[in-house]
Write a protein that holds these residues in place. Structure first.
Motif, mmCIF file in Angstrom:
data_model
loop_
_atom_site.group_PDB
_atom_site.id
_atom_site.type_symbol
_atom_site.label_atom_id
_atom_site.label_comp_id
_atom_site.label_asym_id
_atom_site.label_seq_id
_atom_site.Cartn_x
_atom_site.Cartn_y
_atom_site.Cartn_z
ATOM 1 N N ARG A 196 -14.196 36.287 -13.928
ATOM 2 C CA ARG A 196 -14.965 35.172 -14.499
ATOM 3 C C ARG A 196 -15.513 34.268 -13.398
ATOM 4 O O ARG A 196 -16.646 33.822 -13.456
ATOM 5 N N ARG A 197 -14.693 34.018 -12.391
ATOM 6 C CA ARG A 197 -15.129 33.163 -11.271
ATOM 7 C C ARG A 197 -16.258 33.848 -10.502
ATOM 8 O O ARG A 197 -17.275 33.252 -10.172
ATOM 9 N N ASP B 61 -4.146 36.139 -17.205
ATOM 10 C CA ASP B 61 -4.708 37.384 -16.673
ATOM 11 C C ASP B 61 -5.492 37.065 -15.396
ATOM 12 O O ASP B 61 -6.664 36.713 -15.437
ATOM 13 N N SER B 62 -4.844 37.196 -14.248
ATOM 14 C CA SER B 62 -5.466 36.801 -12.982
ATOM 15 C C SER B 62 -6.698 37.641 -12.656
ATOM 16 O O SER B 62 -7.670 37.126 -12.097
ATOM 17 N N GLN C 289 -9.535 36.219 -14.724
ATOM 18 C CA GLN C 289 -9.969 34.926 -14.199
ATOM 19 C C GLN C 289 -10.763 35.095 -12.901
ATOM 20 O O GLN C 289 -11.767 34.411 -12.689
ATOM 21 N N TYR D 64 -6.826 30.975 -25.926
ATOM 22 C CA TYR D 64 -7.295 31.319 -24.592
ATOM 23 C C TYR D 64 -6.181 31.150 -23.573
ATOM 24 O O TYR D 64 -5.951 32.017 -22.750
ATOM 25 N N SER D 65 -5.468 30.048 -23.646
ATOM 26 C CA SER D 65 -4.408 29.818 -22.658
ATOM 27 C C SER D 65 -3.262 30.801 -22.848
ATOM 28 O O SER D 65 -2.642 31.226 -21.884
ATOM 29 N N GLN E 178 -15.232 30.185 -23.018
ATOM 30 C CA GLN E 178 -14.097 29.581 -23.714
ATOM 31 C C GLN E 178 -14.552 28.657 -24.842
ATOM 32 O O GLN E 178 -13.995 27.595 -25.081
ATOM 33 N N ILE F 268 -16.932 30.532 -14.628
ATOM 34 C CA ILE F 268 -16.147 29.313 -14.351
ATOM 35 C C ILE F 268 -16.384 28.909 -12.899
ATOM 36 O O ILE F 268 -16.837 29.685 -12.092
ATOM 37 N N GLU G 171 -5.648 33.085 -19.819
ATOM 38 C CA GLU G 171 -5.434 32.304 -18.599
ATOM 39 C C GLU G 171 -4.411 32.978 -17.686
ATOM 40 O O GLU G 171 -4.475 32.833 -16.473
#
Length: 102
Positions: free
Chosen positions: A96-97, A89-90, A93, A82-83, A32, A102, A87
């Motif tokens: 990414r985790r 898009d579950s 995310q 980005y938001s 980000q 993140i 953000e």
């Protein structure tokens, strides 16, 4: 990130400069942060860049074609973009985790 980038530059003679630019920008995208070379787009819109005034100079150094000035997005809008788009898009995310971004 800066450490990784400097390591990539040390091997630049072995790596296509365009690939190096794309990789750098993709990492910025996942973190980000504004991109440097303007290689990342979302729904046809450029993801924001660190320095709009220097973008085409940096792109030329990496053997990338110039971008029309009206297509360049300044870094001030990176968090908003980005938001607005990512953000929500579950799946993105979650990935990414799991990948450690993140």
């Amino acid at each position: 990130m800066r450490y990784c980038y400097s390591l990539m530059l040390e091997s630049a003679s072995d790596v296509n400069s365009q690939n190096l630019a794309y990789l750098h920008d993709r990492i910025c995208f996942f973190e980000q942060k504004p991109q440097r070379f303007g290689t990342q787009y979302d729904n046809g819109n450029m993801y924001p860049v660190e320095n709009a005034a220097e973008l085409n100079t940096l792109r030329a150094q990496m053997q990338l074609p110039a971008v029309e000035p009206d297509r360049i997005v300044d870094a001030g809008s990176v968090k908003q973009m980005y938001s607005d788009t990512l953000e929500s898009d579950s799946d993105f995310q979650l990935w990414r985790r799991q990948a450690g971004w993140i």
